[in-house]
Design an enzyme around this catalytic site. Sequence first.
Site, PDB file in Angstrom:
ATOM      1  N   ARG A 238      45.153  41.691  40.652  1.00  0.00           N
ATOM      2  CA  ARG A 238      44.532  41.670  41.971  1.00  0.00           C
ATOM      3  C   ARG A 238      44.965  40.469  42.815  1.00  0.00           C
ATOM      4  O   ARG A 238      45.283  40.611  43.994  1.00  0.00           O
ATOM      5  CB  ARG A 238      43.008  41.605  41.771  1.00  0.00           C
ATOM      6  CG  ARG A 238      42.237  41.631  43.065  1.00  0.00           C
ATOM      7  CD  ARG A 238      40.749  41.332  42.824  1.00  0.00           C
ATOM      8  NE  ARG A 238      40.214  41.890  41.628  1.00  0.00           N
ATOM      9  CZ  ARG A 238      39.576  43.069  41.557  1.00  0.00           C
ATOM     10  NH1 ARG A 238      39.403  43.785  42.639  1.00  0.00           N
ATOM     11  NH2 ARG A 238      39.105  43.510  40.409  1.00  0.00           N
ATOM     12  N   TYR A 278      32.641  50.872  42.644  1.00  0.00           N
ATOM     13  CA  TYR A 278      32.095  49.536  42.314  1.00  0.00           C
ATOM     14  C   TYR A 278      31.223  48.965  43.426  1.00  0.00           C
ATOM     15  O   TYR A 278      30.971  47.764  43.450  1.00  0.00           O
ATOM     16  CB  TYR A 278      33.229  48.524  42.065  1.00  0.00           C
ATOM     17  CG  TYR A 278      34.399  49.032  41.274  1.00  0.00           C
ATOM     18  CD1 TYR A 278      34.282  49.278  39.903  1.00  0.00           C
ATOM     19  CD2 TYR A 278      35.628  49.241  41.883  1.00  0.00           C
ATOM     20  CE1 TYR A 278      35.370  49.732  39.182  1.00  0.00           C
ATOM     21  CE2 TYR A 278      36.716  49.686  41.162  1.00  0.00           C
ATOM     22  CZ  TYR A 278      36.583  49.938  39.817  1.00  0.00           C
ATOM     23  OH  TYR A 278      37.659  50.372  39.094  1.00  0.00           O
ATOM     24  N   CYS A 304      33.820  66.049  50.128  1.00  0.00           N
ATOM     25  CA  CYS A 304      32.494  66.655  50.045  1.00  0.00           C
ATOM     26  C   CYS A 304      31.602  65.970  49.016  1.00  0.00           C
ATOM     27  O   CYS A 304      31.227  66.592  48.010  1.00  0.00           O
ATOM     28  CB  CYS A 304      32.641  68.131  49.707  1.00  0.00           C
ATOM     29  SG  CYS A 304      33.748  68.923  50.850  1.00  0.00           S
ATOM     30  N   TYR A 333      44.445  48.045  43.159  1.00  0.00           N
ATOM     31  CA  TYR A 333      43.537  49.115  42.738  1.00  0.00           C
ATOM     32  C   TYR A 333      43.187  50.051  43.896  1.00  0.00           C
ATOM     33  O   TYR A 333      42.085  50.576  43.973  1.00  0.00           O
ATOM     34  CB  TYR A 333      42.279  48.522  42.076  1.00  0.00           C
ATOM     35  CG  TYR A 333      42.615  47.555  40.969  1.00  0.00           C
ATOM     36  CD1 TYR A 333      43.178  48.006  39.786  1.00  0.00           C
ATOM     37  CD2 TYR A 333      42.389  46.180  41.111  1.00  0.00           C
ATOM     38  CE1 TYR A 333      43.509  47.124  38.766  1.00  0.00           C
ATOM     39  CE2 TYR A 333      42.721  45.291  40.091  1.00  0.00           C
ATOM     40  CZ  TYR A 333      43.276  45.772  38.929  1.00  0.00           C
ATOM     41  OH  TYR A 333      43.608  44.899  37.925  1.00  0.00           O
TER      42      TYR A 333
HETATM   43  N1  LLP Z   1      45.024  42.076  31.858  1.00  0.00           N
HETATM   44  C1  LLP Z   1      44.259  43.034  31.305  1.00  0.00           C
HETATM   45  C2  LLP Z   1      44.262  43.217  29.858  1.00  0.00           C
HETATM   46  C3  LLP Z   1      43.452  43.838  32.131  1.00  0.00           C
HETATM   47  O1  LLP Z   1      42.682  44.774  31.593  1.00  0.00           O
HETATM   48  C4  LLP Z   1      43.461  43.632  33.546  1.00  0.00           C
HETATM   49  C5  LLP Z   1      42.646  44.454  34.438  1.00  0.00           C
HETATM   50  C6  LLP Z   1      44.294  42.617  34.064  1.00  0.00           C
HETATM   51  C7  LLP Z   1      45.053  41.861  33.187  1.00  0.00           C
HETATM   52  C8  LLP Z   1      44.391  42.326  35.527  1.00  0.00           C
HETATM   53  O2  LLP Z   1      43.168  41.910  36.033  1.00  0.00           O
HETATM   54  P1  LLP Z   1      43.077  41.349  37.530  1.00  0.00           P
HETATM   55  O3  LLP Z   1      43.865  40.060  37.579  1.00  0.00           O
HETATM   56  O4  LLP Z   1      43.637  42.355  38.449  1.00  0.00           O
HETATM   57  O5  LLP Z   1      41.619  41.138  37.730  1.00  0.00           O
HETATM   58  N2  LLP Z   1      39.846  48.746  39.178  1.00  0.00           N
HETATM   59  C9  LLP Z   1      39.051  47.548  39.199  1.00  0.00           C
HETATM   60  C10 LLP Z   1      39.660  46.447  38.371  1.00  0.00           C
HETATM   61  C11 LLP Z   1      39.963  46.857  36.944  1.00  0.00           C
HETATM   62  C12 LLP Z   1      40.614  45.782  36.130  1.00  0.00           C
HETATM   63  C13 LLP Z   1      41.095  46.304  34.820  1.00  0.00           C
HETATM   64  N3  LLP Z   1      41.838  45.360  34.034  1.00  0.00           N
HETATM   65  C14 LLP Z   1      38.808  47.130  40.638  1.00  0.00           C
HETATM   66  O6  LLP Z   1      39.292  47.787  41.555  1.00  0.00           O
HETATM   67  O7  LLP Z   1      38.098  46.159  40.893  1.00  0.00           O
END
Ligand code: LLP
Length: 375
Positions: A238, A278, A304, A333
């Site tokens: 992210r 979320y 819908c 995401y």
């Molecule tokens: N590493 C692992 C093992 C992970 O499971 C994830 C994210 C990341 C790295 C990266 O995380 P980040 O830096 O992006 O926070 N769809 C959700 C977020 C799901 C995150 C899943 N794992 C949203 O839109 O907030």
Amino acid sequence: MFQQALGSRDHLVCYAVKANSALAILKLLAARGAGFDIVSGGELERVLAVAPEAAGRVVFSGVGKTAAEIDLALQAEILQFNVESEAELELLAARAAKLKRKARFALRVNPDVFAETHPYISTGMREHKFGIDIRKALKIYRSVAGSRWLEAHGVSVHIGSQIRSAEPFAVAIERVSKLVAQLQRDGIELKVIDAGGGLGIDYHGGSFDAAAKVNEYAAAIEQVLGDFKGRLLLEPGRFLVAQAGALVARVLQVKRNGKKTFVITDAAMNDLIRPALYQAHHEIVPVRRRPGKTRIVDVVGPVCESGDFFAHDRELQPVKPGDLVALLDAGAYGMAQSSNYNTRLRPAEVLVEGGRARLIRRRETMADLLAPEMV
Ligand code: LLP
């Protein structure tokens, strides 16, 4: 930013492909020396398609890897498998022996740390499906020491996503560092600590100082790494791409129902599911400003379901049918979690680079959508 914050610490940023897996973005990051955190064979195929030279900078996370996915990664000679259970470690050993390829692994430990975030994206507590109880890790590393096809290469941890404070990261890494020191006393020398991803951004606009955030995060980790001499891996998703992307939608109608005003856009929850899934906040701004007063509105899509909304009771600049609005911070995401629900074609993706715009994904067509189906 990470480069600067981590200074002399040997490190590798492994971009979490799941956040935004557009080939053009993977290519840009690979050219800057990034590694990749993948969670499926499909994500590995994407990396290999645009940056085969980056295979040695790939870590493979995920709680359920298939034999076929493991084989693909072994053949590509990726950097490290982040293993989430003893059964997976056995499977990895069996596949490595079969292919006669050494598998470098890290146990993904579950440090039992509470991270303040949405429950769906918190992962580091014992009741979650992720990782191996950190108290069991030592025994597992010992049990495979001397194995012909497994190399204890590192240890990994990931406690969740959209975490705004550095503290839970420090707590988790401190626990991991203790494990690494204990293993060292046992003669098992790990080369890598993988601190996972999870660094949050500010979805409410305002003055977000990304560099300061990274510095704070790096300092917190550095402080608890002890005298670990190996390499630090980070898996941000992210943080690298969210603010780089906006979803541009057209206003179809402005409709009143009782006391409420609904701004209906041609984009919907299938394009950006974060608000529905979320209760996430995304700023919404008209692409061209009109004079006039702001209004309190719901911004919704045509799907819908009442869950198909982008914002409830939001103060919005005046808009009329035909206007474009931008939903900000949709680079992570967003497209990656989109679907064709309601047989809706996904939009095109445009990459803006230094004032130049370039199409990196064309709009889907009905032919694309119907192609796999048989009647
Ligand atoms: N590493 C692992 C093992 C992970 O499971 C994830 C994210 C990341 C790295 C990266 O995380 P980040 O830096 O992006 O926070 N769809 C959700 C977020 C799901 C995150 C899943 N794992 C949203 O839109 O907030």
